[in-house]
Motif scaffolding. Structure first.
Motif, PDB file in Angstrom:
ATOM      1  N   TRP A  32       5.417   8.097   3.735  1.00  0.00           N
ATOM      2  CA  TRP A  32       4.129   7.420   4.012  1.00  0.00           C
ATOM      3  C   TRP A  32       3.976   7.080   5.487  1.00  0.00           C
ATOM      4  O   TRP A  32       2.875   7.017   6.013  1.00  0.00           O
ATOM      5  CB  TRP A  32       4.032   6.127   3.170  1.00  0.00           C
ATOM      6  N   GLY A  33       5.077   6.805   6.189  1.00  0.00           N
ATOM      7  CA  GLY A  33       5.007   6.389   7.596  1.00  0.00           C
ATOM      8  C   GLY A  33       5.921   5.206   7.844  1.00  0.00           C
ATOM      9  O   GLY A  33       7.066   5.186   7.396  1.00  0.00           O
ATOM     10  N   GLU A  48       0.706   0.826  12.036  1.00  0.00           N
ATOM     11  CA  GLU A  48       1.268   1.292  10.758  1.00  0.00           C
ATOM     12  C   GLU A  48       1.095   2.805  10.640  1.00  0.00           C
ATOM     13  O   GLU A  48       0.454   3.425  11.491  1.00  0.00           O
ATOM     14  CB  GLU A  48       0.551   0.592   9.592  1.00  0.00           C
ATOM     15  N   GLY A  49       1.641   3.383   9.589  1.00  0.00           N
ATOM     16  CA  GLY A  49       1.473   4.817   9.304  1.00  0.00           C
ATOM     17  C   GLY A  49       2.207   5.683  10.311  1.00  0.00           C
ATOM     18  O   GLY A  49       3.336   5.403  10.701  1.00  0.00           O
ATOM     19  N   THR A  85       0.847  -1.210   0.000  1.00  0.00           N
ATOM     20  CA  THR A  85       0.000   0.000   0.000  1.00  0.00           C
ATOM     21  C   THR A  85       0.875   1.250   0.000  1.00  0.00           C
ATOM     22  O   THR A  85       0.640   2.197  -0.759  1.00  0.00           O
ATOM     23  CB  THR A  85      -0.913   0.006   1.257  1.00  0.00           C
ATOM     24  N   ALA A  86       1.896   1.243   0.865  1.00  0.00           N
ATOM     25  CA  ALA A  86       2.768   2.414   0.958  1.00  0.00           C
ATOM     26  C   ALA A  86       3.485   2.653  -0.371  1.00  0.00           C
ATOM     27  O   ALA A  86       3.591   3.798  -0.837  1.00  0.00           O
ATOM     28  CB  ALA A  86       3.786   2.208   2.077  1.00  0.00           C
ATOM     29  N   ALA A 115       1.192   4.245  -2.826  1.00  0.00           N
ATOM     30  CA  ALA A 115       0.950   5.656  -2.480  1.00  0.00           C
ATOM     31  C   ALA A 115       2.158   6.526  -2.833  1.00  0.00           C
ATOM     32  O   ALA A 115       2.002   7.688  -3.216  1.00  0.00           O
ATOM     33  CB  ALA A 115       0.642   5.764  -0.991  1.00  0.00           C
ATOM     34  N   LEU A 116       3.353   5.966  -2.725  1.00  0.00           N
ATOM     35  CA  LEU A 116       4.576   6.739  -3.014  1.00  0.00           C
ATOM     36  C   LEU A 116       4.937   6.717  -4.495  1.00  0.00           C
ATOM     37  O   LEU A 116       5.911   7.334  -4.918  1.00  0.00           O
ATOM     38  CB  LEU A 116       5.752   6.163  -2.196  1.00  0.00           C
ATOM     39  N   GLY A 117       4.181   5.958  -5.274  1.00  0.00           N
ATOM     40  CA  GLY A 117       4.434   5.893  -6.720  1.00  0.00           C
ATOM     41  C   GLY A 117       5.568   4.955  -7.094  1.00  0.00           C
ATOM     42  O   GLY A 117       6.130   5.052  -8.197  1.00  0.00           O
TER      43      GLY A 117
END
Ligand SMILES: Cc1cc2nc3c(=O)[nH]c(=O)nc-3n(C[C@H](O)[C@H](O)[C@H](O)COP(=O)(O)OP(=O)(O)OC[C@H]3O[C@@H](n4cnc5c(N)ncnc54)[C@H](O)[C@@H]3O)c2cc1C
Length: 408
Positions: free
Chosen positions: A346-347, A361-362, A210-211, A214-216
């Protein structure tokens, strides 16, 4: 004079030396003088776990700041040979070769990145395994704007999607964007031969995916790299990707000098030690950190990690001094294992257990990671003797989650 010789000033070696100094300092009445000498190729303690970060200044703690206040001597030099039968160690220093004697030895020379025989890998791939490797990667990224324009100039390929690969892949989008400035077209690709990215990361695996989305970061599981060149990577099947930056994160193996001991090594090249960190079958020798293996919780092999390397060091130091003083030693046992992976802007993700059950997470996990990386794993930087010695008490800290105020 009797001498405790500690090879390596990483997490295991530094804490072994301080732990031994602490144990010797608490002796009443005073014992015969026992010298502690540490040998390391670098004049600083490298906080190796932070090598994926761009600014490395805070990751290098001068050895003098830790050792001078507690009377531990250190020598900058490269260990080249260990003769456990004659109790001698050869070291190459700036002044030439030295041979050092010891009464007790602590082997704590750590581990290094494994390089399989993929053509071009060792020559062209960068790494974050050492602080020198991390500095080379930083300088390389800063040099990209001055290179001639090409398809892969702002493309980075990270090979190996474990903990280290996931951490550097999370940082690279922002670092490449900074290098590229107004120019578009940055790409980060995280690849692995396993069928899933971060396949060994248990409950953290979906979070890492997922991260990355989100970060591409583009994900390429299930690929085998067959060649690395100055301009990119080639895969089995003929495909290639143009990339000026290739980062290799393919796993660690114990320091090759473990082979100098007359003992069987495990599949990671580690020396077997008992619960007191003594090398089985080699009198006078202890080992700690990534070059040592023992059943850390009584059942499972220790995992190469700073998490285990630091307590192994503290106990090893205590025990090597206790052994010389003919006192009883303390067995080490650690009943927990946690993983905290930094996922850049992202975390982070925090898991517990060897099967890596997801805990948080995060943002919350990021706070834990920052506490670990910036506070928990550092020696005191006060240059105060009592602070430094106290930090090496042979005790197992609580898991990091318990050290952080998680807020409401
Ligand atoms: C990017 C990255 C992220 C990581 N993240 C984590 C994490 O989140 N959690 C975790 O628990 N672990 C993590 N690790 C693993 C962790 O860094 C290692 O397990 C830990 O450093 C092992 O400690 P050590 O003291 O055994 O070895 P090291 O820290 O490697 O220290 C070995 C020392 O020996 C010296 N040395 C080596 N060879 C010689 C020689 N021939 N002569 C003289 N000196 C020599 C070196 O200079 C070094 O100071 C990470 C590693 C990397 C690379």
């Amino acid at each position: 004079m009797q001498r405790i010789l500690v090879l390596g000033a990483g997490f295991a070696g530094l804490w072994s030396a301080v732990g031994a100094a602490r144990k010797l300092a608490e002796e009443r009445p005073p014992h015969e003088p026992i010298a502690i000498l540490v040998v390391d190729a670098r004049p600083f303690h490298s906080i190796r776990v932070r090598n994926y970060e761009m600014d490395l200044t805070a990751t290098q703690v001068p050895l003098a700041d830790v050792f001078e206040p507690i009377g531990v001597k250190w020598l900058q030099g490269k260990v080249t040979h260990i003769d456990a039968a004659k109790r001698k160690v050869k070291v190459e220093t700036a002044a030439g070769q030295e041979t050092l004697d010891y009464t007790r030895l602590v082997m704590a020379l750590g581990s290094s990145l494994v390089y399989p025989s993929i053509p071009g890998l060792a020559e062209y791939a960068l790494d974050v395994d050492t602080c020198e490797g991390a500095a080379k990667l930083r300088d390389h990224l800063q040099s990209l704007p001055s290179r001639h324009a090409s398809t892969g100039r702002y493309t980075a390929v990270v090979i190996g999607a474990g903990l280290t690969g996931s951490e550097i892949a999370s940082e690279l989008p922002a670092r490449l964007a900074e290098a590229a400035g107004e120019r578009n077209g940055t790409r980060v690709i995280l690849m692995d031969h396993a069928p899933r990215i971060a396949d060994q990361m248990g409950g953290a695996q979906p979070v890492i995916e997922t991260a990355m989305h989100a970060l591409g970061v583009e994900l390429r599981p299930g690929v085998n790299v067959t060649r690395v060149t100055a301009s990119g990577v080639q895969f089995e099947g003929g495909e290639s990707i143009a990339a000026a930056t290739v980062v290799w994160c393919g796993g660690m193996r114990a320091n090759a000098l473990t082979k100098e001991f007359p003992v069987e090594l495990d599949k990671l090249g580690r020396i077997q030690v008992d619960e007191y960190l003594r090398v089985r079958g080699v009198p006078g020798v202890f080992a700690a950190g990534d070059c040592a293996n023992f059943p850390i919780d009584g059942r499972h092999d220790s995992i190469m990690s700073c998490q285990y390397g630091r307590p192994m060091g503290r106990y090893c130091g205590h025990n090597v001094a206790a052994d010389l003083l003919s006192e009883s030693m303390l067995p080490l046992r650690i009943d927990y294992y946690v993983t905290c992976v930094d996922l850049g802007p992202w975390g982070a993700v925090y898991t517990e257990g060897r099967d890596r059950k997801l805990v948080t997470e995060g943002e919350q996990a990021k706070r834990i990671k920052q506490m670990i990386n910036r506070e928990r794993i550092y020696p005191p930087r006060t240059r105060n003797r009592d602070d430094i010695l106290a930090a090496a008490a042979p005790a197992v800290q609580a898991a990091p989650l318990e050290d952080v105020d998680m807020g409401a």
